[in-house]
Design a protein around this motif. Structure first.
Motif, PDB file in Angstrom:
ATOM      1  N   TRP A  61       0.833  -1.202   0.000  1.00 52.77           N
ATOM      2  CA  TRP A  61       0.000   0.000   0.000  1.00 52.77           C
ATOM      3  C   TRP A  61       0.872   1.258   0.000  1.00 52.77           C
ATOM      4  O   TRP A  61       0.627   2.211  -0.748  1.00 52.77           O
ATOM      5  N   ALA A  65       0.815   3.958  -2.919  1.00 50.38           N
ATOM      6  CA  ALA A  65       0.410   5.333  -2.627  1.00 50.38           C
ATOM      7  C   ALA A  65       1.468   6.328  -3.121  1.00 50.38           C
ATOM      8  O   ALA A  65       1.132   7.360  -3.715  1.00 50.38           O
ATOM      9  N   THR A  86      -8.802  12.337   0.614  1.00 55.90           N
ATOM     10  CA  THR A  86      -7.757  11.342   0.325  1.00 55.90           C
ATOM     11  C   THR A  86      -7.331  10.645   1.610  1.00 55.90           C
ATOM     12  O   THR A  86      -7.187   9.418   1.642  1.00 55.90           O
ATOM     13  N   ALA A  89     -10.134   8.457   2.900  1.00 51.95           N
ATOM     14  CA  ALA A  89     -10.247   7.223   2.114  1.00 51.95           C
ATOM     15  C   ALA A  89      -9.285   6.156   2.642  1.00 51.95           C
ATOM     16  O   ALA A  89      -9.577   4.962   2.556  1.00 51.95           O
ATOM     17  N   VAL A  90      -8.140   6.583   3.200  1.00 50.44           N
ATOM     18  CA  VAL A  90      -7.197   5.620   3.790  1.00 50.44           C
ATOM     19  C   VAL A  90      -7.888   4.884   4.937  1.00 50.44           C
ATOM     20  O   VAL A  90      -7.863   3.652   5.018  1.00 50.44           O
ATOM     21  N   ALA A  93     -10.834   2.674   3.619  1.00 46.70           N
ATOM     22  CA  ALA A  93     -10.339   1.496   2.907  1.00 46.70           C
ATOM     23  C   ALA A  93      -9.790   0.479   3.906  1.00 46.70           C
ATOM     24  O   ALA A  93     -10.005  -0.728   3.740  1.00 46.70           O
ATOM     25  N   ALA A 120      -7.842  -3.437   0.829  1.00 41.43           N
ATOM     26  CA  ALA A 120      -7.714  -2.066   1.336  1.00 41.43           C
ATOM     27  C   ALA A 120      -6.949  -1.152   0.371  1.00 41.43           C
ATOM     28  O   ALA A 120      -7.480  -0.108  -0.025  1.00 41.43           O
ATOM     29  N   PRO A 121      -5.716  -1.505  -0.063  1.00 37.64           N
ATOM     30  CA  PRO A 121      -5.011  -0.598  -0.990  1.00 37.64           C
ATOM     31  C   PRO A 121      -5.734  -0.429  -2.332  1.00 37.64           C
ATOM     32  O   PRO A 121      -5.744   0.671  -2.887  1.00 37.64           O
ATOM     33  N   TRP A 124      -8.558   1.965  -1.933  1.00 37.21           N
ATOM     34  CA  TRP A 124      -8.051   3.340  -1.779  1.00 37.21           C
ATOM     35  C   TRP A 124      -7.705   3.932  -3.149  1.00 37.21           C
ATOM     36  O   TRP A 124      -8.049   5.088  -3.437  1.00 37.21           O
ATOM     37  N   ALA A 127     -10.820   4.883  -4.853  1.00 38.47           N
ATOM     38  CA  ALA A 127     -11.392   6.082  -4.225  1.00 38.47           C
ATOM     39  C   ALA A 127     -10.659   7.343  -4.691  1.00 38.47           C
ATOM     40  O   ALA A 127     -11.288   8.375  -4.946  1.00 38.47           O
ATOM     41  N   THR A 128      -9.320   7.267  -4.815  1.00 43.12           N
ATOM     42  CA  THR A 128      -8.574   8.465  -5.207  1.00 43.12           C
ATOM     43  C   THR A 128      -8.960   8.913  -6.620  1.00 43.12           C
ATOM     44  O   THR A 128      -8.906  10.100  -6.910  1.00 43.12           O
TER      45      THR A 128
END
Ligand SMILES: [Zn+2]
Length: 194
Positions: A61, A65, A86, A89-90, A93, A120-121, A124, A127-128
């Motif tokens: 992740w 990122a 942002t 969202a971390v 997620a 999770a990653p 994210w 989402a970004t």
């Protein structure tokens, strides 16, 4: 290869490379964790496996990122809302990954930890895309601005609006009309942001 194509290709390759990093981190974590856990209190095999999945997920992740941010930071219009969403969202997620892990662990113990740490990653990143893309209002403003851009001298940036010959009165450089058009800053932006 244009800048935009290069960035899209780099975006495509980030997931497979992050998967490789996940696997390497998982293999390496066995040695590290067992060494550390020797000094700790009782930990079951399952606890250690869970820690290894979590550790590998975090490493992958972090890589994802950093790559993702460096790739798009210049084309994102950063403001307080975007930075907050942002970061939020971390958290969301990570919570979603934990929930996915808990649900899947009920049917296949351990497998849920693996899927959750990968979910999770990925969530994210998705989402970004929604948080970082420009809003309709931002797009309208950008298109408006690029339309109003004056023709400027590619050498010194002097505004050439209203001139009847392709020679800069400021620095004296001469251009052909096609050189002048091709080297306008707004053209470069149009290539990057369509
Ligand atoms: Zn000039």
């Amino acid at each position: 290869m244009s800048q935009l194509i290069a960035r899209i290709l780099l975006a495509i390759f980030v997931i497979p490379i992050a998967s490789l990093i996940y696997m390497v981190a998982f293999i390496q974590s066995e040695r590290w964790l067992y060494r550390w856990i020797n000094y700790q209190t009782y930990a079951t095999y399952r606890d250690i496996a869970r820690m290894r999945f979590g550790f590998s997920g975090l490493i992958a992740w972090a890589f994802l990122a950093i790559w993702w941010f460096l790739l798009w930071r210049k084309s994102v219009r950063w403001n307080g809302t975007r930075i907050g969403l942002t970061a939020g969202a971390v958290v969301l997620a990570a919570i979603a990954g934990i929930i996915v892990a808990a649900i899947l662990n009920q049917s296949e113990r351990g497998f849920g930890d693996f899927i959750g740490s990968a979910t999770a990653p990925l969530l994210w990143i998705v989402a970004t895309i929604f948080v970082w893309r420009e809003t309709a209002a931002e797009r309208a403003a950008r298109v408006n601005n690029s339309g109003q851009d004056a023709i400027v001298c590619p050498t010194c940036g002097y505004n050439l609006t209203g001139l009847t010959e392709p020679r800069c009165p400021e620095c004296g450089t001469q251009f052909t009309l096609d050189q002048l058009l091709a080297s306008q800053p707004s053209r470069t932006r149009a290539d990057l942001e369509t």
